[in-house]
Design a protein around this motif. Sequence first.
Motif, PDB file in Angstrom:
ATOM      1  N   LEU A   1      -4.821  -6.019  -0.056  1.00 52.16           N
ATOM      2  CA  LEU A   1      -4.775  -4.545  -1.341  1.00 52.16           C
ATOM      3  C   LEU A   1      -4.701  -3.337  -0.648  1.00 52.16           C
ATOM      4  N   ARG A   2      -3.478  -2.961  -0.705  1.00 53.32           N
ATOM      5  CA  ARG A   2      -3.169  -1.706  -0.318  1.00 53.32           C
ATOM      6  C   ARG A   2      -3.069  -0.819  -1.169  1.00 53.32           C
TER       7      ARG A   2
ATOM      8  N   GLU B   1     -11.709   0.186  -7.605  1.00 57.76           N
ATOM      9  CA  GLU B   1     -10.936   0.637  -6.305  1.00 57.76           C
ATOM     10  C   GLU B   1      -9.901   1.946  -6.421  1.00 57.76           C
ATOM     11  N   ILE B   2      -9.187   1.687  -8.150  1.00 56.93           N
ATOM     12  CA  ILE B   2      -8.584   3.055  -8.510  1.00 56.93           C
ATOM     13  C   ILE B   2      -9.464   4.208  -8.387  1.00 56.93           C
TER      14      ILE B   2
ATOM     15  N   ILE C   1     -10.090  -5.669  -0.490  1.00 57.52           N
ATOM     16  CA  ILE C   1      -9.234  -6.460  -1.996  1.00 57.52           C
ATOM     17  C   ILE C   1      -9.084  -7.718  -1.299  1.00 57.52           C
ATOM     18  N   GLU C   2      -8.937  -8.741  -1.359  1.00 55.21           N
ATOM     19  CA  GLU C   2      -8.019 -10.084  -1.291  1.00 55.21           C
ATOM     20  C   GLU C   2      -7.209 -10.606  -2.688  1.00 55.21           C
TER      21      GLU C   2
ATOM     22  N   TYR D   1       0.677  -0.517  -3.521  1.00 51.47           N
ATOM     23  CA  TYR D   1       1.094  -0.497  -2.823  1.00 51.47           C
ATOM     24  C   TYR D   1       1.643  -1.992  -1.784  1.00 51.47           C
ATOM     25  N   ILE D   2       2.289  -2.913  -2.523  1.00 47.35           N
ATOM     26  CA  ILE D   2       2.697  -4.363  -2.076  1.00 47.35           C
ATOM     27  C   ILE D   2       3.329  -4.423  -1.088  1.00 47.35           C
ATOM     28  N   ARG D   3       3.398  -4.484   0.701  1.00 48.36           N
ATOM     29  CA  ARG D   3       4.439  -4.789   1.053  1.00 48.36           C
ATOM     30  C   ARG D   3       4.511  -5.431   2.045  1.00 48.36           C
ATOM     31  N   THR D   4       4.794  -7.059   1.517  1.00 49.36           N
ATOM     32  CA  THR D   4       4.985  -8.055   2.470  1.00 49.36           C
ATOM     33  C   THR D   4       5.694  -8.912   1.744  1.00 49.36           C
ATOM     34  N   THR D   5       6.156  -9.956   2.805  1.00 49.49           N
ATOM     35  CA  THR D   5       7.972 -10.467   3.250  1.00 49.49           C
ATOM     36  C   THR D   5       6.901 -12.126   3.123  1.00 49.49           C
TER      37      THR D   5
END
Length: 125
Positions: free
Chosen positions: A23-24, A75-76, A41-42, A11-15
């Motif tokens: 990471l989400r 993670e998943i 996780i970076e 779920y990547i929400r970034t500008t």
Amino acid sequence: MHNGMERITLYIRTTKTSGSIKLRFRLTEGREIQLFHKSEIEADLSDLKKFNADGSLKPRVTIYNENLSAAVLKEIGAMREAYRQMKEKNIPLTAQNFETNIDMILDPEKYHADGKVETLLVRFS
């Protein structure tokens, strides 16, 4: 691979257009269930471009960050297992419970430490 109907995606929400983000992930099942997970996780955005939303590599990608790929899959897997356990034990499917269960799977030592401390104290008293 799994019998549940849940889907887990990045779920990547970034500008931001460059640099790294934490990471989400999002777990969905049907229309009713949507749970988010903030990981530790970076990931560099340039590395992330090589992955599909489900954490798999995009076609024809041969050079990629293998550590990132392994971390995403781990993670998943933990999310899937946490969700399965929650459903099995009828634990309410709240964000807090979900995070706690994922953490218990990824870092079990943290949760057994209390027990060990008590047994040591009992032994010396």
